[in-house]
Design an enzyme around this catalytic site. Structure first.
Site, short mmCIF file in Angstrom:
data_model
loop_
_atom_site.label_atom_id
_atom_site.label_comp_id
_atom_site.label_asym_id
_atom_site.label_seq_id
_atom_site.Cartn_x
_atom_site.Cartn_y
_atom_site.Cartn_z
N LYS A 126 0.84 -1.18 0.08
CA LYS A 126 0.04 -0.06 0.04
C LYS A 126 0.85 1.13 -0.05
CE LYS A 126 -2.65 3.27 0.70
NZ LYS A 126 -3.96 3.56 0.77
N CYS A 135 -2.93 10.57 1.62
CA CYS A 135 -2.48 9.44 1.10
C CYS A 135 -0.95 9.69 0.77
CB CYS A 135 -3.26 8.56 0.21
SG CYS A 135 -4.77 8.45 0.82
N1 SAJ Z 1 -1.19 14.66 -8.57
C1 SAJ Z 1 -0.23 15.34 -9.40
N2 SAJ Z 1 0.29 14.99 -10.56
C2 SAJ Z 1 -0.59 13.83 -10.95
C3 SAJ Z 1 -1.30 13.15 -10.06
C4 SAJ Z 1 -1.72 13.47 -8.93
O1 SAJ Z 1 0.28 16.60 -9.02
O2 SAJ Z 1 -0.09 13.29 -12.14
C5 SAJ Z 1 -1.58 15.30 -7.13
C6 SAJ Z 1 -2.94 15.57 -7.09
O3 SAJ Z 1 -3.40 17.09 -7.63
C7 SAJ Z 1 -3.25 15.53 -5.71
C8 SAJ Z 1 -2.46 14.28 -5.20
O4 SAJ Z 1 -1.54 14.03 -6.26
O5 SAJ Z 1 -2.98 16.67 -4.95
C9 SAJ Z 1 -2.94 12.93 -5.09
O6 SAJ Z 1 -4.03 12.82 -5.81
P1 SAJ Z 1 -4.29 11.42 -6.82
O7 SAJ Z 1 -5.72 11.50 -7.23
O8 SAJ Z 1 -3.07 10.93 -7.33
O9 SAJ Z 1 -4.34 10.29 -5.52
P2 SAJ Z 1 -5.26 10.23 -4.17
O10 SAJ Z 1 -4.54 10.54 -2.90
O11 SAJ Z 1 -6.65 10.88 -4.41
O12 SAJ Z 1 -5.62 8.70 -3.99
C10 SAJ Z 1 -4.42 7.87 -3.84
C11 SAJ Z 1 -4.75 6.84 -4.76
N3 SAJ Z 1 -3.22 6.16 -5.16
C12 SAJ Z 1 -2.93 5.75 -6.19
O13 SAJ Z 1 -3.42 6.01 -7.27
C13 SAJ Z 1 -1.60 4.79 -6.28
C14 SAJ Z 1 -5.63 5.95 -4.27
O14 SAJ Z 1 -5.84 4.61 -5.18
C15 SAJ Z 1 -5.53 5.23 -2.90
O15 SAJ Z 1 -6.30 4.44 -2.44
C16 SAJ Z 1 -5.26 6.70 -2.08
O16 SAJ Z 1 -4.32 7.56 -2.69
C17 SAJ Z 1 -5.22 6.29 -0.72
O17 SAJ Z 1 -6.17 6.20 0.07
O18 SAJ Z 1 -4.21 5.90 -0.50
#
Ligand code: SAJ
Length: 422
Positions: A203, A257
């Site tokens: 995870k 996360c």
């Molecule tokens: N972000 C970027 N660039 C990207 C992707 C995301 O700057 O290319 C930023 C977003 O703006 C945001 C942050 O990253 O601030 C996180 O957003 P996210 O959509 O990537 O992820 P979370 O935090 O909403 O959810 C993640 C997911 N993990 C993965 O994709 C590996 C989700 O599957 C998990 O269940 C969740 O974390 C968790 O609960 O751990």
């Protein structure tokens, strides 16, 4: 039919409780926050998540899910409480400890305890199994214990909870198999069995993988700005390669996360240098955006900046660890710029800078010299920039997400800055 208690009714616990109830289990939802429990018993929710409200209403009405404020005897306990990060960047396991202490009061031989909260490697053994053994029952024999990390994406929780593959890491095989049977009631994806430490690390590494990749994209954006290149064009073209997937740069990484979990991996591990550097790169983005904002406002008298979006990502109401809050803090502390904020998903009363929040985009843009598109909420795609431009003092937009239509804005007379374009 099993009686299942879900402890912690947040973004993960409540959806999990609801899908288990839908699968026909008798489910109890426990939370320290009385408001959440009261709302639940009326069939209502106090968070935003597509599809959750309808399901909760349905399963509460048919009697399969009910909220409780005191733990009762149960066959299965699912712990999905927060594991925040301390100031010194280590996991705060106090909510987990509190939940386990509560379970021990009603625990009986034959029960199952599942830790869903994201935890550092070894936590299931340390905080659950050890507590059960100390209590006088044998962990892995009398009480079956596993870590099963949630991996759902906020905004898509109701489908991902069911469709995603699931990892179950028991403290022994007997535990893994018993816990697998619980998730089989609603999971349509594959269920993989491993040990608890591996499950914990899986995870954490999933989110670390993403964090490190985003850091690389942010570094590309910064280098591109320095070198006079458009990082977005680089990403688009480089990603045509069959084995390349550069992520999206932006004003930082937020949420409970991805901005947190990498620290759990390197807790007490000085050799985790790459992960640490990536984390710092992402944490440094609000400062970088702040510096650019100052640059674009240079020479203006008593400048005003309008921030559009404060959540940690688009189309959610969650502001936890949002990099935009850090950006706003920097702007407010600098004392040389006036700030207004707009976010359709966030109530002014729920965050620190609520006093700056305006109800409409036009009010927020009123007299502004720079509009910062900080979060790419879907609503922002169809804004009337002609009207917004009329409200502003200086028609300047800083798009930190490569989200807006630059040609259209240029035609309306805006000067458009883009994060990652030199
Ligand atoms: N972000 C970027 N660039 C990207 C992707 C995301 O700057 O290319 C930023 C977003 O703006 C945001 C942050 O990253 O601030 C996180 O957003 P996210 O959509 O990537 O992820 P979370 O935090 O909403 O959810 C993640 C997911 N993990 C993965 O994709 C590996 C989700 O599957 C998990 O269940 C969740 O974390 C968790 O609960 O751990």
């Amino acid at each position: 039919m099993k009686k299942i208690t879900v402890i912690g009714l947040g973004y993960i616990g409540l959806p999990t409780a609801a899908v288990l109830a839908k699968a026909g289990m008798e489910v109890l939802g426990y939370d320290l926050n009385k408001r959440v429990v009261e709302a639940l018993n009326k069939g209502e929710i106090i968070i935003e998540e597509p599809g959750l409200g309808e399901l909760v209403e349905q399963v509460v009405k048919n009697g399969n899910l009910r909220g409780i404020s005191t733990l009762e005897s149960s066959d299965v306990f699912i712990v999905s409480v927060p594991t925040p990060i301390n100031a010194e960047k280590s996991a705060d396991m106090s909510y987990v400890q509190k939940a386990v202490a509560g379970i021990l009061k009603v625990l009986k031989r034959g029960d199952i305890i599942i830790l869903e909260s994201t935890s550092p490697p070894g936590a299931t053994e340390e905080y659950v199994a050890k507590a059960v053994n100390n209590f006088g029952l044998i962990a892995g024999e009398d009480v079956l214990i596993a870590h099963s990390p949630e991996r759902v994406l906020p905004g898509k929780i109701m489908t991902e909870l069911i469709e995603n593959d699931r990892i179950i890491g028991g403290i022994n095989e007997k535990s893994s198999l018993a816990v697998k049977a619980v998730y089989e009631s609603f999971v349509k994806g594959n269920i993989y069995i491993t040990d608890s430490r591996t499950a914990e690390m899986c995870k954490l590494m999933e989110n670390t993988f993403r964090d490190v990749n985003i850091a690389l994209a942010n570094e590309l954006a910064i280098l591109s700005e320095n070198l006079g290149i458009n990082a977005w064009e680089v990403i688009k073209l480089a990603n045509k390669h069959p084995r390349v997937n550069i992520h999206q740069p932006g004003p930082g990484v937020g949420g409970h996360c991805i901005a947190v979990d990498p620290w759990f991996v390197i807790e007490g591990q000085p050799e985790g240098k790459l992960i640490r550097t990536a984390r710092n790169r992402n944490d440094g983005m609000p400062q970088r955006v702040f510096e650019s904002v100052n640059e674009y406002l240079k020479g203006l008298n008593d400048p005003k900046v309008a921030i559009f979006g404060v959540t940690y990502k688009p189309d959610v109401d969650d502001i936890r660890e949002s990099p935009i809050l850090k950006l706003i803090q920097l702007l407010v502390d600098s004392n040389n710029v006036r700030v207004s904020i707009h976010d359709p998903h966030v109530d002014g009363e729920t965050f620190n800078f609520g006093e700056y929040r305006k109800e409409s985009v036009y009010e927020a843009a009123e007299g502004a010299d720079l509009l910062v598109l900080a979060v790419n909420h879907t609503e922002y795609k169809s804004l009337d920039f002609n009207e917004i431009g009329k409200a502003m003092r200086t028609k300047q937009i800083y798009d930190t997400r490569n989200f807006l239509d630059r040609d259209l804005l240029n035609n309306l007379g805006f000067r458009v800055f883009l994060l990652g374009r030199g």
